[in-house]
Scaffold this motif. Structure first.
Motif, short mmCIF file in Angstrom:
data_model
loop_
_atom_site.label_atom_id
_atom_site.label_comp_id
_atom_site.label_asym_id
_atom_site.label_seq_id
_atom_site.Cartn_x
_atom_site.Cartn_y
_atom_site.Cartn_z
N ASP A 5 0.79 -1.24 0.00
CA ASP A 5 0.00 0.00 0.00
C ASP A 5 0.82 1.28 0.00
N ILE A 6 2.16 1.17 -0.15
CA ILE A 6 3.04 2.35 -0.10
C ILE A 6 3.74 2.52 -1.44
N LEU A 7 3.84 3.77 -1.88
CA LEU A 7 4.54 4.08 -3.13
C LEU A 7 5.34 5.35 -2.94
N PHE A 8 6.60 5.34 -3.39
CA PHE A 8 7.40 6.56 -3.45
C PHE A 8 7.27 7.15 -4.86
N TRP A 9 7.28 8.48 -4.94
CA TRP A 9 7.04 9.17 -6.21
C TRP A 9 8.14 10.23 -6.40
N ASN A 10 9.12 9.88 -7.21
CA ASN A 10 10.29 10.72 -7.45
C ASN A 10 10.05 11.59 -8.68
N VAL A 11 9.95 12.89 -8.48
CA VAL A 11 9.59 13.81 -9.56
C VAL A 11 10.82 14.46 -10.19
N ASP A 12 11.16 14.07 -11.40
CA ASP A 12 12.04 14.82 -12.29
C ASP A 12 13.40 15.20 -11.70
N THR A 13 14.00 14.32 -10.93
CA THR A 13 15.31 14.64 -10.35
C THR A 13 16.40 14.41 -11.41
N GLN A 14 16.30 15.22 -12.44
CA GLN A 14 17.15 15.09 -13.63
C GLN A 14 18.24 16.16 -13.64
N ILE A 15 19.30 15.89 -14.37
CA ILE A 15 20.48 16.75 -14.34
C ILE A 15 20.15 18.18 -14.74
N ASP A 16 19.29 18.38 -15.73
CA ASP A 16 18.99 19.75 -16.17
C ASP A 16 18.33 20.59 -15.09
N VAL A 51 7.84 5.14 -8.34
CA VAL A 51 7.55 5.72 -9.65
C VAL A 51 8.47 6.91 -9.83
N ASN A 52 9.26 6.89 -10.89
CA ASN A 52 10.19 7.97 -11.20
C ASN A 52 9.70 8.69 -12.45
N THR A 53 9.26 9.93 -12.31
CA THR A 53 8.82 10.66 -13.50
C THR A 53 9.99 11.43 -14.10
N ALA A 54 9.90 11.69 -15.39
CA ALA A 54 11.01 12.35 -16.09
C ALA A 54 10.48 13.16 -17.27
N ASP A 55 10.85 14.42 -17.33
CA ASP A 55 10.62 15.19 -18.55
C ASP A 55 11.44 14.55 -19.67
N PHE A 56 10.81 14.46 -20.84
CA PHE A 56 11.49 13.86 -21.99
C PHE A 56 10.93 14.54 -23.24
N HIS A 57 11.56 15.68 -23.58
CA HIS A 57 10.97 16.58 -24.57
C HIS A 57 11.60 16.45 -25.95
N TYR A 58 10.78 16.74 -26.94
CA TYR A 58 11.24 16.95 -28.31
C TYR A 58 11.04 18.43 -28.65
N ASP A 59 11.60 18.86 -29.76
CA ASP A 59 11.54 20.28 -30.12
C ASP A 59 10.12 20.83 -30.20
N GLU A 141 -3.51 2.99 -11.12
CA GLU A 141 -4.66 2.16 -10.76
C GLU A 141 -4.26 0.72 -10.47
N LEU A 142 -3.32 0.19 -11.22
CA LEU A 142 -2.90 -1.20 -11.01
C LEU A 142 -2.01 -1.35 -9.78
N ILE A 143 -1.21 -0.34 -9.47
CA ILE A 143 -0.42 -0.40 -8.23
C ILE A 143 -1.34 -0.21 -7.02
N ALA A 144 -2.31 0.71 -7.16
CA ALA A 144 -3.33 0.97 -6.14
C ALA A 144 -2.77 1.26 -4.75
N PRO A 145 -1.87 2.25 -4.64
CA PRO A 145 -1.32 2.56 -3.32
C PRO A 145 -2.34 3.30 -2.45
N LYS A 146 -2.18 3.17 -1.14
CA LYS A 146 -2.99 3.96 -0.22
C LYS A 146 -2.26 5.22 0.23
N LYS A 147 -0.92 5.13 0.25
CA LYS A 147 -0.09 6.28 0.62
C LYS A 147 0.97 6.48 -0.46
N VAL A 148 1.15 7.75 -0.86
CA VAL A 148 2.22 8.08 -1.80
C VAL A 148 3.08 9.17 -1.18
N PHE A 149 4.39 8.94 -1.22
CA PHE A 149 5.36 9.90 -0.67
C PHE A 149 6.08 10.56 -1.84
#
Length: 211
Positions: A5-16, A51-59, A141-149
Motif C-alpha cells: 500500500d506504499i509508493l514513493f514518487w520521485n519527480v524529475d530529479t534530472q540533471i537539467d 515511480v520515477n517521473t522524467a521530462d522527456f521533450h522533443y523540439d 490504478e494497477l499499483i493501487a497505493p494507499k499512501k504516496v510519498f
C-alpha cells in the motif's frame, strides 16, 4: 511483493534541473541531494516501489520556447536522449526498471508487466504527469497505493502537478519537504496542498508514516 500500500514518487530529479550547469536549474537543488540519496536507500532496503517521473521533450513540446516566460514556458531542457534528461546519481533507478514512454499507448497486460519491477520510469511531455503521459492513470490504478510519498523538483511546477493529481484521486499524499526545491518567480503551492489534505513531513519523520 513490495511494501504493501506504499509508493514513493520521485519527480524529475534530472540533471537539467538538479545541476548548476543544467538547462533549467532550480537554485539550490544540490542541497537536497543527500536527502534524495537517503530516500532511495530507504526504498531499496524496505522493498518500496518507486515511480520515477522524467521530462522527456522533443523540439515540438508546447512548454518549450526560445523566448520563455519562465512560468508557463521554459527554455529547452531535458531533451530526449541528452545527458540533461538523465537522473542524478542519488535517484538513478536501480535495474531492472520499467520505462513507460509518453508517445505510446500500452495495453493492460503491458502495464501489469511494467509494475513487476520495483522501479518504474514514467517519461512525460507536460508539467502534469497525468497529462504528459496518458499511461500514468493505468499504472497508478494497477499499483493501487494507499499512501504516496512525493519528492523531487520543482516544487511549484511538476511536483505541484503530481501532488494535486494524486490527492484528487483520493490517495493519501505526503510531501517530503527537505527533498523538494522550487523555481523562482512562481507562487508556492502549499496553501492548495493544505486544502487538499496533503501532509508535509521531513525525511526524519518518514519512518513513522510507513506503517
Amino acid at each position: 511483493m513490495f511494501a504493501k500500500d506504499i509508493l514513493f514518487w520521485n519527480v524529475d530529479t534530472q540533471i537539467d534541473f538538479m545541476s548548476a550547469s543544467g538547462k533549467l536549474y532550480a537554485p539550490g537543488a544540490e542541497q537536497i541531494q543527500p536527502v534524495l540519496s537517503q530516500i532511495t536507500s530507504l526504498a531499496k532496503s524496505n522493498n518500496i516501489q518507486v515511480v520515477n517521473t522524467a521530462d522527456f521533450h522533443y523540439d515540438s513540446s508546447k512548454e518549450l520556447s526560445n523566448n520563455p516566460d519562465f512560468i508557463t514556458t521554459f527554455p529547452p531542457h531535458c531533451m530526449a536522449n541528452t545527458s540533461g534528461a538523465e537522473y542524478v546519481n542519488e535517484t538513478n533507478p536501480e535495474t531492472p526498471f520499467s520505462e513507460v514512454l509518453w508517445d505510446q499507448i500500452y495495453s493492460e497486460k503491458n502495464i501489469r508487466d511494467f509494475i513487476i519491477n520495483r522501479n518504474i520510469i514514467i517519461k512525460k511531455d507536460a508539467f502534469d504527469v497525468f497529462e504528459g503521459n496518458t499511461n500514468t492513470e493505468a499504472v497508478l490504478e494497477l499499483i493501487a497505493p494507499k499512501k504516496v510519498f512525493v519528492y523531487g523538483v520543482t516544487t511549484n511546477v511538476c511536483v505541484d502537478c503530481a501532488v494535486v493529481g494524486l490527492a484528487q484521486r483520493n490517495i493519501a499524499v505526503y510531501v517530503i519537504e527537505d527533498a523538494i526545491k522550487e523555481l523562482p518567480n512562481i507562487p508556492l503551492p502549499f496553501a492548495r496542498w493544505d486544502q487538499l489534505g496533503v501532509t508535509r513531513i521531513t525525511f526524519s519523520e518518514l519512518g513513522k508514516h510507513l506503517n
